[in-house]
Design a protein around this motif. Structure first.
Motif, mmCIF file in Angstrom:
data_model
loop_
_atom_site.group_PDB
_atom_site.id
_atom_site.type_symbol
_atom_site.label_atom_id
_atom_site.label_comp_id
_atom_site.label_asym_id
_atom_site.label_seq_id
_atom_site.Cartn_x
_atom_site.Cartn_y
_atom_site.Cartn_z
ATOM 1 N N ALA A 55 30.758 39.972 -15.583
ATOM 2 C CA ALA A 55 30.813 41.179 -14.761
ATOM 3 C C ALA A 55 31.402 40.902 -13.387
ATOM 4 C CB ALA A 55 29.409 41.779 -14.616
ATOM 5 N N ALA A 56 31.186 39.680 -12.876
ATOM 6 C CA ALA A 56 31.642 39.347 -11.521
ATOM 7 C C ALA A 56 32.981 38.622 -11.502
ATOM 8 C CB ALA A 56 30.582 38.480 -10.836
ATOM 9 N N ALA A 57 33.609 38.457 -12.666
ATOM 10 C CA ALA A 57 34.808 37.613 -12.758
ATOM 11 C C ALA A 57 35.909 38.032 -11.803
ATOM 12 C CB ALA A 57 35.336 37.611 -14.197
ATOM 13 N N ASP A 58 36.099 39.333 -11.624
ATOM 14 C CA ASP A 58 37.215 39.786 -10.791
ATOM 15 C C ASP A 58 36.859 39.881 -9.314
ATOM 16 O OD1 ASP A 58 35.577 41.948 -10.886
ATOM 17 O OD2 ASP A 58 37.133 43.417 -11.314
ATOM 18 N N SER A 59 35.655 39.436 -8.941
ATOM 19 C CA SER A 59 35.263 39.491 -7.533
ATOM 20 C C SER A 59 35.088 38.103 -6.915
ATOM 21 C CB SER A 59 33.960 40.290 -7.377
ATOM 22 O OG SER A 59 32.907 39.676 -8.084
ATOM 23 N N TYR A 60 35.302 37.042 -7.709
ATOM 24 C CA TYR A 60 35.140 35.689 -7.184
ATOM 25 C C TYR A 60 36.287 35.328 -6.239
ATOM 26 C CZ TYR A 60 31.549 34.627 -10.726
ATOM 27 O OH TYR A 60 30.412 34.610 -11.486
ATOM 28 N N SER A 61 35.969 34.520 -5.234
ATOM 29 C CA SER A 61 37.004 33.919 -4.402
ATOM 30 C C SER A 61 37.697 32.821 -5.207
ATOM 31 C CB SER A 61 36.388 33.314 -3.141
ATOM 32 O OG SER A 61 35.573 32.203 -3.485
ATOM 33 N N ARG A 62 38.756 32.255 -4.646
ATOM 34 C CA ARG A 62 39.476 31.197 -5.362
ATOM 35 C C ARG A 62 38.550 30.004 -5.635
ATOM 36 N NH1 ARG A 62 45.026 28.796 -3.036
ATOM 37 N NH2 ARG A 62 43.705 28.545 -1.186
ATOM 38 N N ASP A 63 37.802 29.600 -4.626
ATOM 39 C CA ASP A 63 36.915 28.448 -4.805
ATOM 40 C C ASP A 63 35.824 28.753 -5.829
ATOM 41 O OD1 ASP A 63 38.404 27.079 -2.963
ATOM 42 O OD2 ASP A 63 37.022 27.428 -1.287
ATOM 43 N N GLU A 64 35.289 29.973 -5.785
ATOM 44 C CA GLU A 64 34.247 30.351 -6.745
ATOM 45 C C GLU A 64 34.803 30.373 -8.163
ATOM 46 O OE1 GLU A 64 31.524 33.265 -3.874
ATOM 47 O OE2 GLU A 64 33.244 34.069 -4.982
ATOM 48 N N LEU A 65 36.025 30.894 -8.316
ATOM 49 C CA LEU A 65 36.657 30.914 -9.633
ATOM 50 C C LEU A 65 36.824 29.501 -10.181
ATOM 51 C CD1 LEU A 65 39.565 33.546 -9.758
ATOM 52 C CD2 LEU A 65 37.736 33.246 -11.431
ATOM 53 N N LEU B 179 41.328 43.333 -1.509
ATOM 54 C CA LEU B 179 40.799 42.861 -2.774
ATOM 55 C C LEU B 179 41.914 42.390 -3.672
ATOM 56 C CD1 LEU B 179 38.213 45.657 -3.373
ATOM 57 C CD2 LEU B 179 37.843 43.402 -2.434
ATOM 58 N N ARG B 180 41.774 41.241 -4.238
ATOM 59 C CA ARG B 180 42.799 40.734 -5.126
ATOM 60 C C ARG B 180 42.661 41.344 -6.519
ATOM 61 N NH1 ARG B 180 40.547 37.683 -8.693
ATOM 62 N NH2 ARG B 180 38.486 36.854 -8.335
ATOM 63 N N ARG B 181 41.470 41.834 -6.877
ATOM 64 C CA ARG B 181 41.261 42.289 -8.238
ATOM 65 C C ARG B 181 41.904 43.651 -8.464
ATOM 66 N NH1 ARG B 181 37.076 41.292 -5.456
ATOM 67 N NH2 ARG B 181 35.761 42.876 -4.515
ATOM 68 N N SER B 182 42.281 43.906 -9.703
ATOM 69 C CA SER B 182 42.859 45.181 -10.093
ATOM 70 C C SER B 182 42.004 45.794 -11.182
ATOM 71 C CB SER B 182 44.277 44.982 -10.632
ATOM 72 O OG SER B 182 45.115 44.473 -9.639
ATOM 73 N N PHE B 183 41.616 47.048 -11.000
ATOM 74 C CA PHE B 183 40.843 47.779 -11.979
ATOM 75 C C PHE B 183 39.598 47.075 -12.390
ATOM 76 C CE2 PHE B 183 44.063 50.564 -12.288
ATOM 77 C CZ PHE B 183 45.220 49.873 -12.309
ATOM 78 N N GLY B 184 38.965 46.361 -11.485
ATOM 79 C CA GLY B 184 37.741 45.692 -11.881
ATOM 80 C C GLY B 184 36.620 46.688 -12.037
ATOM 81 N N GLN B 185 35.780 46.443 -13.009
ATOM 82 C CA GLN B 185 34.567 47.241 -13.116
ATOM 83 C C GLN B 185 33.390 46.278 -13.204
ATOM 84 O OE1 GLN B 185 36.895 47.980 -15.874
ATOM 85 N NE2 GLN B 185 37.991 49.304 -14.479
ATOM 86 N N ILE B 186 32.342 46.544 -12.462
ATOM 87 C CA ILE B 186 31.129 45.742 -12.608
ATOM 88 C C ILE B 186 30.324 46.394 -13.711
ATOM 89 C CG2 ILE B 186 28.972 45.069 -11.519
ATOM 90 C CD1 ILE B 186 30.438 44.797 -8.944
ATOM 91 N N ARG B 187 30.153 45.718 -14.817
ATOM 92 C CA ARG B 187 29.514 46.314 -15.970
ATOM 93 C C ARG B 187 29.029 45.181 -16.871
ATOM 94 N NH1 ARG B 187 35.271 46.951 -16.606
ATOM 95 N NH2 ARG B 187 35.995 45.739 -18.360
ATOM 96 N N THR B 188 28.183 45.497 -17.814
ATOM 97 C CA THR B 188 27.754 44.506 -18.784
ATOM 98 C C THR B 188 28.359 44.834 -20.127
ATOM 99 O OG1 THR B 188 25.828 45.745 -19.505
ATOM 100 C CG2 THR B 188 25.544 44.323 -17.575
#
Length: 655
Positions: A164-174, A13-22
């Motif tokens: 909420a999903a910002a830190d889980s996107y792939s490069r293309d999705e970002l 996972l590239r993300r650090s300390f991601g939380q899925i939350r609103t």
């Protein structure tokens, strides 16, 4: 994990300390938290920096983002929390502690996957050339869009989902999402580049020149995995067992922020619990199974958004938590956080989405603490399968042999190498391959045979050389065999603690302002965590009173109790100073001390005092710090001292 992404997110996972939350969830919880604890982050951080709990490193040279120095009280709090961690985990469960170097040779981190995959995505301002972490820039932009009160409910939900999903996107999705919402550089509003990967490890070279590249370790776990054979031997060749390590780790964060919560060098405390894949019970599970904790299961995150409070036993029995050992460490982590001063309502366990976990992980939970920055991941607890030992097993035997009580007849895979053909093709490299094939494990042999059948070739990498096998070089077949035992690679459950984040959360959960006195900030740290246990305060700078100081301080020191002598300004100001740094008990020497050898002992949080003989005060403080006595019992046993109103205010007392 702090500066961290924790072990549970490591590598894939590239993300650090991601939380899925609103944002609604965070703001509602934070509002409740702030009202309940009366937190003013600005005043707290002014206190922490003003009293030098911590401060920016290299500040006279302008400082470097993401690097901090701990001052005397900060060092003491950190040391006390680490001592408590050792007691709570290592001593309690008889773990094997090791200490490994921070500098790690490149081949180790190539094998673990860090060199290839330990990355975040960043973007760059096309004009100023400033760098930004892509998911953070996206989150900030979405927050600005959410400030528009005219948004429809549908559009608001859409934006919340993206954030909420910002830190889980792939490069293309970002790239696609950032174009859709027209994200630009935050300070200049300039256009930005497309997202591109950035490896978070600090590179270095070992020895003169660059012939032996290395990295500053991004985690502690690899040192434990590489020492597995020695640790196994130290445990008598048996699993399960747990190993632990405390030390520094390094991550070259793109945009460090939020003080101690996202830094580039940080302290981790990690445990690797090795166990058999099919035996995941824990002998001490009953001690935590009835604990009721707040949980945020993965299904709720995508649906109801409801955080539920339930027992660990219920979550394990329903399969929400994968197994007893994982549940045991969740319970122990929860108790540890409460013991060091985290409030019960400010802890939750968030389960990782399946898309967040590495392909080999069985289950992952983050212990998150609610702060003024929102829910912050402070502990990662992951069932990592046998991935780590497997990838390093090409260099050494990292398996366990288990003898059966009685011999068994089992169907096993065997390799039948064509040694002549292998020698002709691979020359001097053939012997290593033959040795590997002669001791090959069932799962690997079956996979290679499937590859040979479907692709007419199979690849095997041993050390730095990759062999391409074909059906004429080796064949695999199943056969029945009488066996006396089995060799297996253990699975690992890994709790990883970000000490810096935990320390900051403890500060927030302990801070309050005296009622009716907004200038009196108090760090209500548990006595065992407090940087100094007792203050010694002569009422006035009078020789008759100060003469008692060496005797009291000497007795405190001999009993292992830290103390601080303060003789400057009024007694009220001195009480305020000791409250600010969290000193739980204050010994005041007054003129009655001269007459009858007694002092007063003040409790920081209640501000009440008792009178006690000097010879008794040190043993009493030690009992209070060790948790063997409480202040209610003390007040019932000793005469209460009624201080004049001025003693808690900023006025001088006179004899």
């Amino acid at each position: 994990g702090f500066g961290l992404s924790f072990a549970s997110k490591r590598i894939s996972l590239r993300r650090s300390f991601g939380q899925i939350r609103t944002m609604t969830e965070i703001s509602t919880a934070s509002d409740s938290y702030l009202k309940k604890l009366n937190i003013n982050r600005t005043s707290l951080e002014e206190l922490l920096k003003g009293r030098f709990f911590f401060g920016p490193s290299f500040s006279i040279y302008g400082g470097v983002a993401g690097l901090y120095d701990y001052g005397p009280p900060g060092c003491a709090v950190k040391a006390n929390i680490l001592a408590k961690w050792r007691q709570h985990f290592i001593l309690e469960d008889n773990m094997l502690e090791i200490d490994c170097p921070c500098v790690t040779p490149e081949p180790v981190l190539e094998a673990s996957g860090h060199v290839e995959k330990f990355k975040d995505f960043m973007v760059r301002d096309v004009i100023t050339k400033d760098y930004f972490r892509a998911d953070h820039l996206l989150e900030e932009h979405i927050e600005k869009l959410l400030e528009n009160k005219a948004l429809s409910a549908e559009k608001r939900d859409e934006l919340l989902t993206v954030k909420a999903a910002a830190d889980s996107y792939s490069r293309d999705e970002l790239e696609e999402v950032m174009k859709k919402y027209e994200v630009r550089a935050s300070k200049t509003n300039n256009e930005i580049t497309a997202p591109f990967p950035f490896n978070l490890m600090f590179a270095t070279s070992i020895g003169p020149g660059s012939s032996q590249p290395g990295y500053m370790r991004p985690e502690l776990a690899q040192g434990i995995f590489l020492n597995f054979p020695r640790l196994l031997e130290a445990n008598g060749g048996r699993v399960p067992f747990a190993a632990a390590q405390i030390g520094q780790a390094f991550r070259n964060e793109i945009a460090p922020r939020s003080g101690l919560l996202r830094v580039r060098e940080f302290t981790l405390a990690e445990i690797e619990h090795f166990l058999k894949e099919d035996e995941t019970k824990h002998p001490k599970y009953d001690s935590v199974k009835d604990l009721e904790v707040w949980m945020y299961p993965r299904d709720n995150q995508l649906g109801s958004k409801v955080i539920v409070k339930q027992s660990i036993a219920k979550a394990v029995s329903e399969g929400t938590i994968a197994n007893e050992t994982l549940g045991y460490y969740m319970g122990r982590a929860y108790l540890f956080l409460l013991e060091i001063g985290i409030k019960e309502f400010g802890v939750r366990f968030r389960q990782h989405q399946r898309t967040e976990m590495a392909h080999y992980a069985k289950d992952c939970w983050d212990a998150e603490i609610l702060t003024t920055h929102g829910w912050v991941e402070c502990i990662g607890i992951a069932h990592r399968g046998c991935y780590d030992l497997t990838v390093h097993s090409k260099r050494a035997r990292l398996s366990v042999y288990e003898a059966f009580p009685e011999p068994r007849v089992e169907t096993v895979w065997e390799a039948k190498p064509n040694k002549g053909a292998l020698g002709g093709k691979f020359k001097g490299k053939a012997q290593a391959l033959i040795k590997f094939l002669e001791t090959i494990e069932n799962e690997i042999a079956e996979k290679l045979q499937n590859d040979l059948s479907s692709e007419q070739k199979a690849n095997v990498k041993i050390e730095d050389f990759e062999y391409e096998l074909t059906p004429d070089l080796v064949k695999f077949a199943q056969t029945k065999k009488k066996i006396n035992g089995r060799t297996f690679i253990p699975h690992v459950i890994e709790p990883s603690f970000g000490i810096g984040r935990i320390i900051y959360a403890v500060f927030e959960h302990s801070y309050y302002i005296r009622e009716n006195d907004e200038k009196r900030g108090v760090l209500s740290l548990p006595p065992s965590i407090a940087p100094v246990k007792a203050s010694v305060l002569p009422l006035l700078s009078n020789q008759k009173l100060t003469a008692f100081v060496p005797r009291i301080v000497g007795s405190l020191t001999a009993s292992g109790i830290s103390s601080k002598v303060d003789t400057v300004q009024s007694i009220g100001r001195r009480y305020a100073r000791t409250d600010e740094i969290g000193i739980p008990y204050g010994i005041t020497i007054d003129y009655t001390t001269v007459d009858d050898d007694t002092v007063t002992l003040r409790n920081r949080d209640k501000t009440s005092q008792i009178r006690i003989k000097i010879d008794e005060v040190v043993p009493l403080i030690k009992s209070l710090v060790d948790g063997k006595a409480n202040w209610t019992e003390v007040e019932a046993k000793y005469p209460k001292y009624e201080a004049s109103p001025e003693s808690e205010k900023d006025e001088d007392l006179k004899k």
